[in-house]
Design a protein around this motif. Structure first.
Motif, PDB file in Angstrom:
ATOM      1  N   GLU A 190      68.862  -3.724 -23.902  1.00 49.42           N
ATOM      2  CA  GLU A 190      67.962  -2.565 -23.177  1.00 49.42           C
ATOM      3  C   GLU A 190      67.854  -1.525 -23.887  1.00 49.42           C
ATOM      4  O   GLU A 190      68.907  -0.837 -24.253  1.00 49.42           O
ATOM      5  CB  GLU A 190      68.113  -2.802 -21.732  1.00 49.42           C
ATOM      6  N   ILE A 191      66.705  -0.745 -23.923  1.00 53.51           N
ATOM      7  CA  ILE A 191      66.659   0.327 -24.660  1.00 53.51           C
ATOM      8  C   ILE A 191      65.602   1.403 -23.721  1.00 53.51           C
ATOM      9  O   ILE A 191      64.837   1.036 -23.039  1.00 53.51           O
ATOM     10  CB  ILE A 191      66.020   0.111 -25.879  1.00 53.51           C
ATOM     11  N   THR A 192      66.101   2.580 -24.020  1.00 55.13           N
ATOM     12  CA  THR A 192      65.543   3.868 -23.220  1.00 55.13           C
ATOM     13  C   THR A 192      64.558   4.548 -24.337  1.00 55.13           C
ATOM     14  O   THR A 192      65.090   4.965 -25.386  1.00 55.13           O
ATOM     15  CB  THR A 192      66.406   4.759 -22.516  1.00 55.13           C
ATOM     16  N   ILE A 193      63.401   4.936 -24.066  1.00 49.93           N
ATOM     17  CA  ILE A 193      62.515   5.507 -24.965  1.00 49.93           C
ATOM     18  C   ILE A 193      61.539   6.594 -24.203  1.00 49.93           C
ATOM     19  O   ILE A 193      61.327   6.298 -23.159  1.00 49.93           O
ATOM     20  CB  ILE A 193      61.759   4.419 -25.479  1.00 49.93           C
ATOM     21  N   LEU A 230      46.807   8.117 -31.862  1.00 53.69           N
ATOM     22  CA  LEU A 230      47.869   8.943 -31.218  1.00 53.69           C
ATOM     23  C   LEU A 230      48.797   8.099 -30.230  1.00 53.69           C
ATOM     24  O   LEU A 230      48.054   7.576 -29.141  1.00 53.69           O
ATOM     25  CB  LEU A 230      47.419  10.289 -30.606  1.00 53.69           C
ATOM     26  N   LEU A 231      50.093   8.021 -29.885  1.00 56.48           N
ATOM     27  CA  LEU A 231      50.755   6.776 -29.112  1.00 56.48           C
ATOM     28  C   LEU A 231      51.883   7.683 -28.695  1.00 56.48           C
ATOM     29  O   LEU A 231      52.634   8.403 -29.380  1.00 56.48           O
ATOM     30  CB  LEU A 231      51.173   5.568 -29.757  1.00 56.48           C
ATOM     31  N   SER A 232      52.486   7.609 -27.261  1.00 60.46           N
ATOM     32  CA  SER A 232      53.706   7.941 -26.949  1.00 60.46           C
ATOM     33  C   SER A 232      54.681   6.986 -27.726  1.00 60.46           C
ATOM     34  O   SER A 232      54.429   6.022 -28.142  1.00 60.46           O
ATOM     35  CB  SER A 232      53.746   7.891 -25.507  1.00 60.46           C
ATOM     36  N   VAL A 233      55.946   7.764 -27.794  1.00 60.16           N
ATOM     37  CA  VAL A 233      56.966   6.845 -28.551  1.00 60.16           C
ATOM     38  C   VAL A 233      57.397   5.632 -27.562  1.00 60.16           C
ATOM     39  O   VAL A 233      57.587   4.587 -28.254  1.00 60.16           O
ATOM     40  CB  VAL A 233      58.314   7.642 -28.682  1.00 60.16           C
ATOM     41  N   PRO A 253      61.216   3.529 -20.010  1.00 63.93           N
ATOM     42  CA  PRO A 253      60.848   4.918 -20.270  1.00 63.93           C
ATOM     43  C   PRO A 253      61.582   6.066 -19.824  1.00 63.93           C
ATOM     44  O   PRO A 253      62.281   5.817 -18.670  1.00 63.93           O
ATOM     45  CB  PRO A 253      59.140   5.008 -19.816  1.00 63.93           C
ATOM     46  N   ILE A 254      61.989   7.029 -20.493  1.00 58.98           N
ATOM     47  CA  ILE A 254      62.546   8.335 -20.018  1.00 58.98           C
ATOM     48  C   ILE A 254      61.658   9.553 -20.667  1.00 58.98           C
ATOM     49  O   ILE A 254      61.189   9.443 -21.436  1.00 58.98           O
ATOM     50  CB  ILE A 254      64.059   8.105 -20.470  1.00 58.98           C
ATOM     51  N   SER A 255      62.299  10.743 -20.057  1.00 61.58           N
ATOM     52  CA  SER A 255      61.499  11.728 -20.328  1.00 61.58           C
ATOM     53  C   SER A 255      62.650  12.631 -21.342  1.00 61.58           C
ATOM     54  O   SER A 255      63.427  12.447 -21.315  1.00 61.58           O
ATOM     55  CB  SER A 255      61.243  12.951 -19.104  1.00 61.58           C
ATOM     56  N   THR A 256      61.959  13.410 -22.226  1.00 58.24           N
ATOM     57  CA  THR A 256      62.688  14.255 -23.387  1.00 58.24           C
ATOM     58  C   THR A 256      63.602  15.076 -22.728  1.00 58.24           C
ATOM     59  O   THR A 256      64.908  15.278 -23.190  1.00 58.24           O
ATOM     60  CB  THR A 256      61.530  15.002 -24.088  1.00 58.24           C
TER      61      THR A 256
END
Length: 299
Positions: A190-193, A230-233, A253-256
């Motif tokens: 699992e990865i958070t982006i 343009l794309l979100s990461v 998904p996570i926030s910066t």
């Protein structure tokens, strides 16, 4: 015969340039300058093992080669490392560019230099070459300073600004977003982006081609090189999963704000490619199309 010296020839862009230019050996004579052994897997060009942070070595070597063009791909690009090691960042990203400009003026060399979207603050996105920079990080500031070195010089120069470069070459020393996401998902991890940073990623083969076009056209000034959507990461990661037929549900998904990164990142970059289309006659594609090209090479 056009003589081309590539600084940082062992890197992702450096190796990609060697591959591309050696397709036309009758036209280009290629010199690779990098630290340590030649990692390109090829011996059909001139390789120079050199520490380019030593001014005399660098200038003496270039004076011996007398290239028509220098393509400077060497840089410190790890954003947090630049924030933590400002002296090292300045040496690689600014001082060396000053030395390259000095030798270029002396020997009438055209210098092609790679810059970044991180010279902008990310408040508006879709940046033109003429938009006013306002870097948030020391990395962004160092790359802006390197641009100013060239703009204040009397040499022929090309600045290619790019975003989130990815690809694969013979001997990789560093990962990139596409390879990392693919590897993690392939291993079922699992990865958070982040879903609140927006970019137009750049396939390294396109960046290499833009360098070659700049040589062939003797293009001068600043040009934007990136994909055209343009794309979100987070969306970037999703498209990687789709292209390589991996499990998208592993991407969270996570926030910066939750990342606690040392250096701030611009929220929204991306480039306007009108000038690149018109003056370089170069039309970058979407990330999805580039990913498919990349997959075809990997498979």
């Amino acid at each position: 015969m056009i003589k081309i010296a590539i600084t940082g020839s062992n890197g992702l862009l450096g190796q990609s340039l060697i591959e591309l230019l050696l397709l036309e050996k009758e036209k280009y004579e290629v010199f690779g300058l990098s630290r340590g052994k030649n990692r390109s897997g090829r011996d059909d060009f001139s390789y120079v093992s050199i520490d380019i942070t030593k001014e005399e070595n660098l200038k003496a070597q270039l004076a011996t080669i007398k290239p028509n063009f220098i393509i400077n791909t060497a840089a410190m690009t790890q954003v947090d490392d630049c924030e933590n090691n400002k002296e090292a960042c300045d040496l690689l990203n600014v001082t060396i560019v000053q030395w390259l400009a000095e030798i270029s003026q002396e020997l009438n060399i055209h210098l092609i230099h790679i810059s970044t979207d991180f010279i902008f603050d990310g408040k508006k996105g879709n940046y033109k070459e003429t938009d006013t920079p306002n870097p948030l990080s020391y990395y962004g500031l160092s790359k802006l300073k390197s641009e100013e070195v060239l703009k204040e010089s009397k040499i022929n120069y090309t600045i290619l600004r790019t975003i989130l470069v990815y690809g694969k070459v013979f001997d990789m020393s560093r990962n990139n977003i596409v390879l990392w996401v693919r590897q993690m998902l392939s291993e079922g991890k699992e990865i958070t982006i982040v879903d609140d940073q927006f970019r137009t990623p750049t396939y390294v083969k396109d960046l290499a081609l833009a360098c070659k076009i700049s040589i062939d056209k003797k293009a001068m000034g600043v040009f934007n090189i990136a994909s055209n959507e343009l794309l979100s990461v987070y969306e970037i990661a999703q498209q990687i999963a789709e292209t390589f037929k991996l499990d998208k549900s592993l991407i969270k998904p996570i926030s910066t704000s939750t990342l606690n990164q040392t250096a701030p990142r611009p929220a929204k970059t991306g480039f306007n490619l009108s000038k690149t289309n018109m003056q370089l006659d170069f039309y970058p594609k979407s990330f999805k199309e580039d990913l498919q090209r990349f997959k075809d090479i990997l498979m």
